[in-house]
Design a protein around this motif. Structure first.
Motif, PDB file in Angstrom:
ATOM      1  N   PHE A 147     120.682   8.983  12.931  1.00  9.60           N
ATOM      2  CA  PHE A 147     121.909   8.956  13.725  1.00  9.60           C
ATOM      3  C   PHE A 147     122.536  10.346  13.799  1.00  9.60           C
ATOM      4  O   PHE A 147     122.981  10.793  14.867  1.00  9.60           O
ATOM      5  N   ALA A 148     122.597  11.033  12.654  1.00 10.06           N
ATOM      6  CA  ALA A 148     123.182  12.376  12.631  1.00 10.06           C
ATOM      7  C   ALA A 148     122.370  13.336  13.499  1.00 10.06           C
ATOM      8  O   ALA A 148     122.943  14.160  14.234  1.00 10.06           O
ATOM      9  N   ASP A 149     121.050  13.220  13.423  1.00  4.99           N
ATOM     10  CA  ASP A 149     120.176  14.083  14.230  1.00  4.99           C
ATOM     11  C   ASP A 149     120.380  13.817  15.719  1.00  4.99           C
ATOM     12  O   ASP A 149     120.399  14.747  16.539  1.00  4.99           O
ATOM     13  N   LEU A 150     120.557  12.535  16.054  1.00  4.74           N
ATOM     14  CA  LEU A 150     120.787  12.175  17.460  1.00  4.74           C
ATOM     15  C   LEU A 150     122.074  12.815  17.967  1.00  4.74           C
ATOM     16  O   LEU A 150     122.129  13.347  19.092  1.00  4.74           O
ATOM     17  N   ALA A 151     123.130  12.792  17.140  1.00  3.22           N
ATOM     18  CA  ALA A 151     124.404  13.394  17.529  1.00  3.22           C
ATOM     19  C   ALA A 151     124.275  14.907  17.703  1.00  3.22           C
ATOM     20  O   ALA A 151     124.838  15.489  18.636  1.00  3.22           O
ATOM     21  N   LEU A 152     123.524  15.544  16.819  1.00  2.00           N
ATOM     22  CA  LEU A 152     123.356  17.003  16.892  1.00  2.00           C
ATOM     23  C   LEU A 152     122.552  17.423  18.118  1.00  2.00           C
ATOM     24  O   LEU A 152     122.789  18.489  18.690  1.00  2.00           O
ATOM     25  N   ARG A 153     121.582  16.596  18.506  1.00  2.00           N
ATOM     26  CA  ARG A 153     120.722  16.962  19.639  1.00  2.00           C
ATOM     27  C   ARG A 153     121.368  16.711  20.998  1.00  2.00           C
ATOM     28  O   ARG A 153     120.876  17.181  22.023  1.00  2.00           O
ATOM     29  N   HIS A 154     122.464  15.944  21.013  1.00  2.00           N
ATOM     30  CA  HIS A 154     123.118  15.631  22.295  1.00  2.00           C
ATOM     31  C   HIS A 154     124.632  15.860  22.206  1.00  2.00           C
ATOM     32  O   HIS A 154     125.431  14.937  22.452  1.00  2.00           O
ATOM     33  N   PRO A 155     125.052  17.069  21.872  1.00  4.00           N
ATOM     34  CA  PRO A 155     126.497  17.317  21.738  1.00  4.00           C
ATOM     35  C   PRO A 155     127.245  17.179  23.064  1.00  4.00           C
ATOM     36  O   PRO A 155     128.455  16.931  23.062  1.00  4.00           O
ATOM     37  N   GLU A 156     126.533  17.347  24.174  1.00  2.00           N
ATOM     38  CA  GLU A 156     127.183  17.252  25.478  1.00  2.00           C
ATOM     39  C   GLU A 156     127.530  15.812  25.851  1.00  2.00           C
ATOM     40  O   GLU A 156     128.405  15.572  26.689  1.00  2.00           O
ATOM     41  N   ASP A 157     126.855  14.859  25.234  1.00  2.00           N
ATOM     42  CA  ASP A 157     127.101  13.439  25.528  1.00  2.00           C
ATOM     43  C   ASP A 157     128.065  12.889  24.478  1.00  2.00           C
ATOM     44  O   ASP A 157     127.666  12.438  23.410  1.00  2.00           O
TER      45      ASP A 157
END
Length: 271
Positions: free
Chosen positions: A59-69
Motif C-alpha cells: 500500500f505504501a509503495d502504491l502511494a509513493l508511485r502515484h503521488p499525482e493521484d
C-alpha cells in the motif's frame, strides 16, 4: 558377605545419584519450558506480523508511485494504517494469551471478517489465476475475538493460495450454522497434503512447503497452522483438515455458541 553388603551399598549410592540427577534435570526442564513457550510465542507474533507487513509495504509503495493521484494515494495510505493497527492488535492479543487472558469476545458477522481479511491481504487473487467463491450468509454471526479469527482465516487463505500456485484454482469459503455453533470451511483445489503427514500439520515448525520457494514468499516456518489451532482451541472450538491427492484440501473451523461446548466433528468431505 561383607563384599556383598558393600556392593549393595555402592548400588544404593549410585541409584541415589541417578535420582538426584533426574531431579536436577527435571528442575532445569521446568525452568526452560517457559522460555521455550516465549520463544514459540515470539515466532508466532513475527509470523503474523509478517503477514500484515507485506500488504502494508504494498500500500505504501502504491502511494509513493502515484503521488499525482490524490484519491488513490489516500485510499492506499488508509489501508496501510488499517494494516498497522491490525498488526498492533495481533501482538497485543498474543501477548495477552501468553498471560492467560483470552481477550474480549463479541458477536460479529463472518462476512465482515472475511471482507477485512481480503482488504488486509491487498492481493487480487484473480491475477494468480485463482477464482474466489463465497457462500456465507450475510447475517451469520460468530461469537469470538474478531482479530484472532480474522488472522486464522488470513492464514488459511494464504495457505490455500500458495497451494494452488502457480497454476491457479478455486478458493471456496463456506459458512453455515451447525449443531451448537457455526462451521466455516476454507477449501482449495491444490495438490493436497500427503496422508502420511496430515496428522502433523498443526505441529509448530512443521511445514509442507518447499523451503526455497517458501523463503522467497516469506513463509515456510510451519507456524501458521499451529497458530490457527492455538486460536481455535482457545475459543473452545475445533480445527480439522481433510485432504485428497490431486483434489485439494478442506480446513474446517467449528466455533461453538457462547453456552455450548464444541462437539466432536466428523472429518470434512469435499463435494
Amino acid at each position: 558377605m561383607a563384599s556383598l553388603i558393600e556392593r549393595r551399598q555402592a548400588l544404593h549410592r549410585s541409584l541415589q545419584q541417578v535420582r538426584q540427577q533426574n531431579q536436577s534435570l527435571t528442575s532445569q526442564l521446568e525452568t526452560l519450558q517457559p522460555l521455550a513457550t516465549v520463544g514459540s510465542l515470539m515466532c508466532m507474533i513475527a509470523h503474523e506480523v509478517n503477514n500484515l507487513l507485506t500488504p502494508m509495504a504494498n500500500f505504501a509503495d502504491l502511494a509513493l508511485r502515484h503521488p499525482e493521484d490524490q484519491e488513490l494515494t489516500q485510499k492506499a495510505l488508509v489501508k496501510a494504517v488499517k494494516s498497522s493497527q491490525q498488526a498492533c492488535k495481533i501482538m497485543e492479543s498474543l501477548v495477552n494469551m501468553a498471560h492467560g487472558k483470552q481477550g474480549e469476545k463479541t458477536a460479529v458477522k463472518i462476512s465482515q471478517i472475511i471482507g477485512e481479511v481480503f482488504t488486509c491481504l491487498a492481493r487480487d487473487l484473480s491475477k494468480d489465476g485463482i477464482e474466489v467463491r463465497l457462500d456465507v450468509p450475510g447475517d451469520l454471526e460468530i461469537y469470538c475475538v474478531p482479530v484472532q479469527i480474522q488472522q486464522v482465516l488470513m492464514n488459511l487463505i494464504l495457505n490455500a493460495r500458495q497451494a494452488m500456485m502457480p497454476g491457479g484454482g478455486i478458493l471456496t469459503i463456506v459458512a453455515c450454522r451447525s449443531d451448537g455453533g457455526v462451521c466455516i470451511e476454507v477449501c482449495d483445489t491444490g495438490p493436497g497434503i500427503p496422508a502420511q503427514i496430515l496428522d502433523r500439520i498443526f505441529e509448530p515448525f512443521f511445514s509442507t512447503k518447499d523451503r526455497a520457494r517458501a523463503s522467497q514468499e516469506g513463509g515456510g516456518l510451519g507456524l501458521g497452522l499451529a497458530f490457527c489451532k492455538l486460536i481455535v482451541d482457545s475459543h473452545k472450538g475445533r480445527l480439522t483438515v481433510n485432504s485428497r491427492p490431486k483434489t485439494g484440501t478442506v480446513f474446517q473451523i467449528f466455533l461453538p455458541n457462547p453456552a455450548d461446548p464444541a462437539p466432536e466433528l466428523p472429518r470434512p468431505e469435499r463435494a
